[in-house]
Design an enzyme around this catalytic site. Structure first.
Site, PDB file in Angstrom:
ATOM      1  N   ARG A  69     -36.348  28.110  21.650  1.00 17.05           N
ATOM      2  CA  ARG A  69     -36.102  26.968  22.535  1.00 17.05           C
ATOM      3  C   ARG A  69     -35.010  26.096  21.920  1.00 17.05           C
ATOM      4  NH1 ARG A  69     -39.468  23.413  22.463  1.00 17.05           N
ATOM      5  NH2 ARG A  69     -41.027  24.169  21.008  1.00 17.05           N
ATOM      6  N   TYR A 210     -33.653  33.130  26.697  1.00 14.56           N
ATOM      7  CA  TYR A 210     -34.822  33.278  25.822  1.00 14.56           C
ATOM      8  C   TYR A 210     -36.032  32.437  26.221  1.00 14.56           C
ATOM      9  CZ  TYR A 210     -37.159  34.692  21.598  1.00 14.56           C
ATOM     10  OH  TYR A 210     -38.042  35.265  20.727  1.00 14.56           O
ATOM     11  N   GLY A 212     -38.940  30.038  26.234  1.00 10.89           N
ATOM     12  CA  GLY A 212     -39.190  28.742  26.846  1.00 10.89           C
ATOM     13  C   GLY A 212     -37.967  28.131  27.527  1.00 10.89           C
ATOM     14  N   LYS A 219     -42.860  26.112  29.663  1.00 10.41           N
ATOM     15  CA  LYS A 219     -42.680  24.753  29.137  1.00 10.41           C
ATOM     16  C   LYS A 219     -42.056  23.821  30.185  1.00 10.41           C
ATOM     17  CE  LYS A 219     -44.080  26.104  25.070  1.00 10.41           C
ATOM     18  NZ  LYS A 219     -45.431  25.740  24.604  1.00 10.41           N
ATOM     19  N   HIS A 239     -50.391  20.675  26.189  1.00 12.78           N
ATOM     20  CA  HIS A 239     -50.035  21.786  25.310  1.00 12.78           C
ATOM     21  C   HIS A 239     -51.274  22.156  24.490  1.00 12.78           C
ATOM     22  CE1 HIS A 239     -46.976  23.227  22.009  1.00 12.78           C
ATOM     23  NE2 HIS A 239     -47.386  24.224  22.761  1.00 12.78           N
ATOM     24  N   SER A 261     -46.648  23.510  16.659  1.00 19.24           N
ATOM     25  CA  SER A 261     -46.411  24.917  16.339  1.00 19.24           C
ATOM     26  C   SER A 261     -46.680  25.177  14.860  1.00 19.24           C
ATOM     27  CB  SER A 261     -44.988  25.327  16.724  1.00 19.24           C
ATOM     28  OG  SER A 261     -44.088  24.491  16.079  1.00 19.24           O
ATOM     29  N   ALA A 262     -46.987  26.433  14.545  1.00 18.77           N
ATOM     30  CA  ALA A 262     -47.286  26.890  13.179  1.00 18.77           C
ATOM     31  C   ALA A 262     -48.601  26.339  12.636  1.00 18.77           C
ATOM     32  CB  ALA A 262     -46.133  26.564  12.229  1.00 18.77           C
ATOM     33  N   CYS A 263     -49.530  26.013  13.518  1.00 17.35           N
ATOM     34  CA  CYS A 263     -50.856  25.568  13.070  1.00 17.35           C
ATOM     35  C   CYS A 263     -51.941  26.558  13.493  1.00 17.35           C
ATOM     36  CB  CYS A 263     -51.186  24.195  13.636  1.00 17.35           C
ATOM     37  SG  CYS A 263     -50.192  22.888  12.923  1.00 17.35           S
ATOM     38  N   THR A 266     -52.857  30.120  18.608  1.00 14.10           N
ATOM     39  CA  THR A 266     -53.276  31.398  19.197  1.00 14.10           C
ATOM     40  C   THR A 266     -54.430  32.003  18.384  1.00 14.10           C
ATOM     41  OG1 THR A 266     -51.048  31.720  20.034  1.00 14.10           O
ATOM     42  CG2 THR A 266     -52.426  33.662  19.968  1.00 14.10           C
ATOM     43  N   ASP A 286     -52.036  28.307  25.120  1.00 13.73           N
ATOM     44  CA  ASP A 286     -50.869  27.426  24.998  1.00 13.73           C
ATOM     45  C   ASP A 286     -50.911  26.203  25.914  1.00 13.73           C
ATOM     46  OD1 ASP A 286     -48.361  26.946  23.687  1.00 13.73           O
ATOM     47  OD2 ASP A 286     -47.311  27.568  25.495  1.00 13.73           O
ATOM     48  N   ARG A 378     -41.303  37.688  19.386  1.00 14.18           N
ATOM     49  CA  ARG A 378     -42.427  37.411  20.287  1.00 14.18           C
ATOM     50  C   ARG A 378     -42.989  38.668  20.922  1.00 14.18           C
ATOM     51  NH1 ARG A 378     -43.892  31.741  21.256  1.00 14.18           N
ATOM     52  NH2 ARG A 378     -42.336  30.600  20.064  1.00 14.18           N
ATOM     53  N   ARG A 409     -50.936  20.034  10.271  1.00 15.78           N
ATOM     54  CA  ARG A 409     -50.962  20.546   8.893  1.00 15.78           C
ATOM     55  C   ARG A 409     -50.816  19.395   7.939  1.00 15.78           C
ATOM     56  NH1 ARG A 409     -49.459  25.749   6.987  1.00 15.78           N
ATOM     57  NH2 ARG A 409     -49.560  27.103   8.795  1.00 15.78           N
ATOM     58  N   GLU A 507     -63.574  31.429   9.727  1.00 11.57           N
ATOM     59  CA  GLU A 507     -64.491  30.429   9.142  1.00 11.57           C
ATOM     60  C   GLU A 507     -64.404  29.090   9.888  1.00 11.57           C
ATOM     61  OE1 GLU A 507     -66.516  31.714   7.336  1.00 11.57           O
ATOM     62  OE2 GLU A 507     -65.588  33.219   6.021  1.00 11.57           O
ATOM     63  N   ASN A 508     -63.339  28.899  10.662  1.00 11.94           N
ATOM     64  CA  ASN A 508     -63.245  27.659  11.449  1.00 11.94           C
ATOM     65  C   ASN A 508     -64.397  27.558  12.459  1.00 11.94           C
ATOM     66  OD1 ASN A 508     -60.956  26.952  10.069  1.00 11.94           O
ATOM     67  ND2 ASN A 508     -59.537  27.712  11.619  1.00 11.94           N
TER      68      ASN A 508
HETATM   69  C1  OXD Z   1     -43.954  26.649  21.640  1.00 15.39           C
HETATM   70  C2  OXD Z   1     -44.330  27.932  22.253  1.00 15.39           C
HETATM   71  O1  OXD Z   1     -42.801  26.518  21.216  1.00 15.39           O
HETATM   72  O2  OXD Z   1     -45.488  28.038  22.710  1.00 15.39           O
HETATM   73  O3  OXD Z   1     -44.796  25.763  21.584  1.00 15.39           O
HETATM   74  O4  OXD Z   1     -43.502  28.849  22.327  1.00 15.39           O
HETATM   75 MN    MN Z   2     -46.553  26.223  22.770  1.00 15.42          MN
END
Ligand code: OXD
Ligand code: MN
Length: 598
Positions: A69, A210, A212, A219, A239, A261-263, A266, A286, A378, A409, A507-508
């Site tokens: 994005r 590409y 999003g 989005k 989101h 993102s990165a947490c 999914t 998402d 992806r 995070r 474990e979450n």
């Molecule tokens: C994001 C995605 O960027 O879901 O949040 O791709």
């Molecule tokens: Mn997303």
């Protein structure tokens, strides 16, 4: 031809501007999707993967400049600049339309213009909304056919006078007669525009093929334009993942979760619980649209029909359900290709073979200094292929939401989990959430917290202050006991010597168990200045030897000095949003500081 006059008029108007060679209406059939995929394989744009390893799967490689994005080229073109607020890029809508019209005149020459009728949410659901995407990219068509419900059923639902969101997309690369097409046509960065017109409820995306930027249901529509509609109509477009948790006695709760993102959003949506007898099922990974039901509760629906997941780091260990979701009928983008015609990426759970073709189409060996798959590679996989998709994920009325999780995070300060005192305090938590900036993102700000209200910073289609006010107003629209309970979670706290204190992943489920106990009025908790925290023995750790009593105590520590510094940074963050920042949230901050100083 459409029977909807407004739609046909708009399609004719876009065609006369973009001047495609042909116009094709997408019917939404498997045969049609296969025909488009076969044509892209024949033209060299796609590679069919080995049928015995990944049946019905295809690999695409994007242009190296078109891999993610483009927030810097994303615009909220509201009539007044102040309505876009301090977190969005703004251009006057008249000026932006002039620019886009000039770029788009003749932009589909030599190409086919596809018209994709699509529904966000199951066709005909009272929560669903219809969009029409016009695009000159067959890659976009096949992805939209996985990510949304497309075709004739949507047109039928639209009828002669139904409303739709017009979404225009072009890769911005007209083909001169006789010219050879590139395998990934797109425009240079300074010609890309991901434009939203919030008053008109219209999307116009130019220059990128590409994710999003180009799959406009996701989005652009389901978050940016839908967030504007949601404010006008009294609902929420967020989101968030949606999951269903069932306890050993068969009691069901539904949880939504907002994470930047990165947490591991999914991963959490598809979690495999480690506590015996508990079950997690997925409704979405998402986006959640939440509307009040006749019971006065918020009901959530995933408007998408597929997962557009980040491939690197996904493995049978980290997320087996995601791996199984993309085992067949999946489109892979920017992954590496093995000599056997299979895909590979960093973190897939097994070593790379001796030779690969990397995401840029070049030879790659384990000695290469660069990654084989792009870090934003992806998979586009149908949601109904997920082994733990919840049977009610397409319930047209959505599912009642019991809890909302927010988080990010944070290696210090924020405990593993805490519950808000009430709705407004929960919105305060959503307003302050965020992640520490890691070296991979912006090096001069490493360690600073990037706050990302409800993980919506790049996706709010209007002023962030008005957005937070809307969340507060939603709380006034029903009784407090009918509202979801709000929890702030942090799986990423570290000890002083830098060790992760919490194992995460499956474990979450132990934390989710405490959360649903709290929703049922059980679950042991203590009141602290920042909210209700579990007592040290409240989170079920049976069979979990890696977290000692001391670790648990540290995970649940509220350090008053750290929190006083946090409160200062929150004040600066709130102030930076300007005068539209709701007074109620400053009142929550004042109350937090008073409790810390008591
Ligand atoms: C994001 C995605 O960027 O879901 O949040 O791709
Ligand atoms: Mn997303």
């Amino acid at each position: 031809m459409a029977t909807n006059v407004k739609l046909q008029t708009w399609v004719d108007q876009i065609a006369s501007m973009t001047q495609p060679d042909a116009i094709r209406w997408i019917k939404g059939t498997e045969e049609e999707k296969q025909e488009l995929l076969d044509a892209m394989v024949a033209s060299g744009m796609a590679t069919k993967l080995n049928e015995s390893k990944h049946p019905g799967c295809y690999l695409f490689r994007s242009d190296p400049s078109d891999v993610a994005r483009v927030e810097g080229r994303t615009y909220i073109a509201s009539v007044k600049e102040e309505d876009a607020g301090p977190t969005n890029n703004w251009i006057d809508p008249v000026e932006l339309k002039k620019t886009l019209t000039s770029l788009s005149t003749g932009c589909m020459k030599g190409r086919t213009m596809y018209v994709i009728p699509f529904s966000m949410g199951p066709v005909g659901s009272p929560i669903s909304k219809i969009g029409i995407e016009i695009t000159d990219s067959a890659y976009v068509v096949v992805n939209m056919m996985i990510m949304t419900r497309t075709g004739d059923a949507v047109l039928e639902q639209l009828g002669e006078d139904g409303e739709f969101i017009p979404c225009i997309h072009s890769v911005g690369a007209p083909l001169e007669e006789g010219a050879k097409d590139s395998t990934w046509p797109c425009a240079p960065m300074d010609k890309k525009y991901i434009a939203h017109f919030p008053e008109e409820k219209m999307i116009w995306s130019y220059g990128s093929g590409y994710g999003g930027n180009a799959l406009l249901g996701k989005k652009c529509f389901a978050l940016r334009i839908a967030s504007v509609l949601a404010r006008e109509e009294g609902w929420l477009a967020e989101h968030m993942l949606i999951l269903k948790l069932t306890d050993p006695n068969g009691n069901v709760k539904h949880i939504c979760g907002a994470f930047p993102s990165a947490c591991g959003k999914t991963n959490l949506a598809m979690l495999v619980p480690t506590i015996p007898g508990w079950k997690v099922e997925t409704l979405g990974d998402d986006i959640a649209w939440m509307k009040f039901g006749s019971d006065g509760r918020l009901h959530a629906l995933n408007p998408e029909a597929g997962f557009f997941g980040v491939a690197p780091g996904t493995s049978m260990e980290s997320n087996p359900n995601a791996m199984l979701s993309c085992a067949k009928n999946t489109i892979f983008t920017n992954c590496a290709l093995t000599d056997e015609g299979d895909i590979w990426w960093e973190g897939i759970g097994y070593d790379a073979p001796e030779h690969l073709i990397d995401w840029q189409g070049k030879d790659w060996t384990p000695n290469s200094s660069e990654v084989a798959a792009h870090k934003n590679a992806r998979f586009t996989a149908p949601a109904n292929q997920c082994p733990v998709i919840a049977p009610d994920w397409e319930d047209p009325n959505g599912v009642p939401v019991d809890a909302i999780l927010v988080g990010g995070r944070r290696k210090t300060t924020i405990p593993l989990v805490h519950q808000s005192f009430n709705w407004n305090h929960g919105i305060f938590m959503g307003a302050i959430m965020g992640s520490e900036i890691t070296a991979a993102v912006i090096s001069d700000k490493v360690g600073q917290v990037r706050r990302d209200p409800f993980a919506m910073l790049p996706f709010i289609g209007y002023h962030v202050g008005d957005y937070l006010q809307h969340w507060l107003d939603i709380g006034k629209a029903t009784d407090e006991d009918k509202l979801p309970k709000i929890f702030y979670v942090n799986w990423f706290r570290k000890s002083e010597d830098g060790k992760w204190l919490w194992p995460g992943y499956g474990e979450n489920s132990r934390v989710l168990k405490w959360i649903v106990e709290r929703c049922s009025g059980e679950g042991k908790a203590v009141e602290t200045p920042i909210g209700y925290l579990p007592t040290v023995d409240a989170i079920d750790r049976s069979g979990l030897d890696s977290v000692s009593d001391e670790d648990m105590a540290e995970l649940l520590t509220v350090d008053k000095e750290e929190w006083k510094a946090e409160a200062k940074s929150i004040r600066a963050h709130f102030t930076s949003y300007g005068p539209k920042m709701p007074r109620e949230l400053f009142a929550e901050l004042d109350a937090l500081e008073a409790r810390l100083n008591a």
